[in-house]
Every structure is written in structure tokens, then in C-alpha cells.
Design an enzyme around this catalytic site. Sequence first.
Site, short mmCIF file in Angstrom:
data_model
loop_
_atom_site.label_atom_id
_atom_site.label_comp_id
_atom_site.label_asym_id
_atom_site.label_seq_id
_atom_site.Cartn_x
_atom_site.Cartn_y
_atom_site.Cartn_z
N SER A 159 -61.79 43.41 -58.20
CA SER A 159 -62.80 44.46 -58.15
C SER A 159 -63.24 44.68 -56.72
CB SER A 159 -64.02 44.09 -59.01
OG SER A 159 -64.66 42.94 -58.50
N GLY A 161 -62.15 46.20 -54.24
CA GLY A 161 -61.19 46.11 -53.16
C GLY A 161 -60.75 44.72 -52.78
N GLU A 265 -60.49 57.47 -61.73
CA GLU A 265 -60.09 57.69 -60.34
C GLU A 265 -58.74 58.40 -60.31
OE1 GLU A 265 -60.91 54.47 -57.47
OE2 GLU A 265 -61.51 53.31 -59.23
N GLU A 277 -56.82 54.83 -61.52
CA GLU A 277 -57.46 53.76 -62.28
C GLU A 277 -58.58 54.34 -63.12
OE1 GLU A 277 -58.85 50.69 -59.68
OE2 GLU A 277 -56.90 50.30 -58.80
N ASP A 284 -69.23 52.75 -58.71
CA ASP A 284 -70.00 52.66 -57.47
C ASP A 284 -70.08 54.00 -56.74
OD1 ASP A 284 -67.31 52.60 -56.72
OD2 ASP A 284 -67.43 50.67 -55.71
N THR A 285 -69.00 54.78 -56.73
CA THR A 285 -69.05 56.09 -56.07
C THR A 285 -70.04 57.03 -56.76
OG1 THR A 285 -67.22 57.00 -57.38
CG2 THR A 285 -66.65 55.89 -55.33
N ARG A 361 -72.26 44.69 -50.33
CA ARG A 361 -73.18 45.83 -50.38
C ARG A 361 -74.59 45.36 -50.63
NH1 ARG A 361 -69.25 48.87 -53.63
NH2 ARG A 361 -70.39 48.23 -55.47
#
Length: 388
Positions: A159, A161, A265, A277, A284-285, A361
Site C-alpha cells: 500500500s 507505494g 485508478e 487498480e 487518498d487522492t 503523511r
Amino acid sequence: MQFSAPLKSNSKKVMLLGSGELGKEVAIEAQRLGLEVIAVDRYQNAPAHHVAHRSYVVDMQDKNALLEIIYREKPDYILPEIEAISIDALFAAEDKGYNVIPNANAVSKTMNRKNIRTFAAETLDLQTGPYEFVTTQEGLLKASKRMGYPCVIKPVMSSSGHGQSICRSEEDVPASWETAKEARGDASELIVEAFVDFDYEITMLTVRNGSETVFCEPIGHEQRDGDYVFSWQPMQMSEVAKQKAEAMAKTITDGLGGRGLFGVELFIKGDEVYFSEVSPRPHDTGMVTLITQSQSEFALHLRAVLGLPLGFTFYGSGASAAYKTEMAHSNAPVISVDDSLFSDNSFVRVFSKPEAHKGRRLAVALVYDEVDSAVEQARDLIQKIKDN
């Protein structure tokens, strides 16, 4: 729909399996509807723990430990909020009659890149780029040569990245192999993807409540090392491409079934759309929807889970920027925010994480304005956040 109050014998319970910043927003929306919230995560004082009625700390991949909490709490809805979780526990809970969102099979498919890619490409016949799966460094070398350079290498389970890399030459293969070991999940198998020559990528937030499917305006985003750093809404795209994106998003979410919000995505090249995906939960985006819509992705997720109507108003364009720390913190980092982040068209959300590793983050800046201006302002504002 009947609503009660939390902490009563007739309370409706929502259990979050994963309690990060996205889960925190889901918990807040659940609180607004009088639901009792139980937040579960692998570490103490996760963001959603701060706003839940009860919280638990447990190994999220321990089937028996998760089931013990589920059977004790008897939630009406179980919302998996992360990928690194015991899927066996979800299937076992579902077999006992618990309502896993969207369903255990969908979570199983989407948490594993091999499962979801083969399902999308081979079962649903969705357009994707070429790909192969490998389990050894030698296999990775051979597959990367067949895919051509550059190619993208990801663990089948991870997850944000983690473990992902771009392999630009044969010499990069050993480094990509080592990077894959950083996965949050299972790095025993990797997917090697041919580099799709796309113009841009989008997240198509797709919401199902059992009777209808609705779409948010497409979200454009910029990633670094496989993780989002900026997003904006709407992404400008041709009407043909948008219709194809919505059709593809509906096909994959219909195939997965269940209720809730899905982050689909997609890669866009001209008017062509390629599947990448899908996550069966807020994305998150999609944090940009906190400022662009009357109902954020988190509110829509709860509405869909409860089978409520999904109507909402898109207020207008905006952007988000993730703030990531450049240092490790063994205790809760102190976030310093410039006053300019709080204006008539911008604000910041602080995640209040109890500790942090480099690159984690910690906050998000949100701006409401025309897309180009909003993105520019978000890039500027994120530089005015510091941590120590």
C-alpha cells in the site's frame, strides 16, 4: 433507515479495520449519523482511535485476534480500511453472517494485485497494459526484459507505494528486487508491468448503495515513489474518455459487488482508458472531496454502506497536497502551520499520528479554486507546513 444513539443496546455498530487518516474521516461521518464506532489498528492512538467510541490494538494479519474482537463487539458493518489484513478473518466473519464491506471476496481480490489484475483483464476483459508475475530475482530479470524498459515493479500486496519502483535498465533489477522487500504486505510475488505511455492517470470514485451507482468528478493526481502527493478535481478530459472511464469503473465495481465507495485508478491515453487498480474504500487522492463536494468521499462511503441515497452537489474545482515528514519521530511530531493555510478558500487537516517514519503523511492542505490556480496554491501552501 432507523437511527439510534451509540453505547445503547440497540446501537448500530461500525468496525473499522485500519484506523489511519482516511478511517478517521469515516469514523467522523459515522458519528454524525449516530453510529457506534470501533476502531482497530496495529498501533496505539492511530488517528481514528481519537474519535472512536472504543479502540483496539492488534496484529491485523492475525486471524484469531481479529475474530476475537469481531465476535466480542458484534458490529453491524465491518469496514476494512487497509490492505495488510487477514482475509481469512473476513471470510470467517462473513460466513458467520457479519456484513463485510463491500464483501470479503472483493477485499480479497483488491488487496492482491495478482488477483485484481487477472480478474479485470482475463475475467472482465478490461483493457490493461502487459504484465507478468514473478517470484524470483532471475524471473524478475527475464520478465523485465520481455516487458521492456522502463517497466514498473510492485509487490502483489502492499500500500501507499511501499516496495514499488521503476526499473529503467537491466542494471536496476537488483535494486528493484530489494525495494520490493519494503512492501506493507506480501513481497513473495511481484507484478512486472510494461510502462503504459499514458497522458495522465485518474481516480474515478465510484459509489454503490445496492440500488444505484454514482460517480464523482474524475480526480487527477501526481505520484512520487508510487504514493500520492497532489490531487485535483475535476481532471480535464474528453467526454469520450470520461464516459469510457465511468463505464470501466462500473464494470469492475459491478464485478466486485457489494456496497460502498471504490477508488478506481485508470490510465488515460487520448480517448483510450486502461485499468490500473481499485480500492474498495475511500482513496487518498479523494481527500480533495473534503473541499469540492457537499458530500465528501467519506460521507458517500457511509451513505452507500447504509443503503442511503447518494445524491450530492459538486461545489467546484479544488486541489489537495499531502504533507510528508522528512524525518523519523519516535513520539508524536509537532506540526507547525503558517496562518496563510487558513483562508477563505483553503484549510489544512492534521492527522495527529503518534509517531512517524520518514515520508509518512502527517497532514493535507486543501484549496478551493480553479484547478490550475488551486494546484499552484496547494504546492505553495504545503511548503509552509513544518514538523519537529
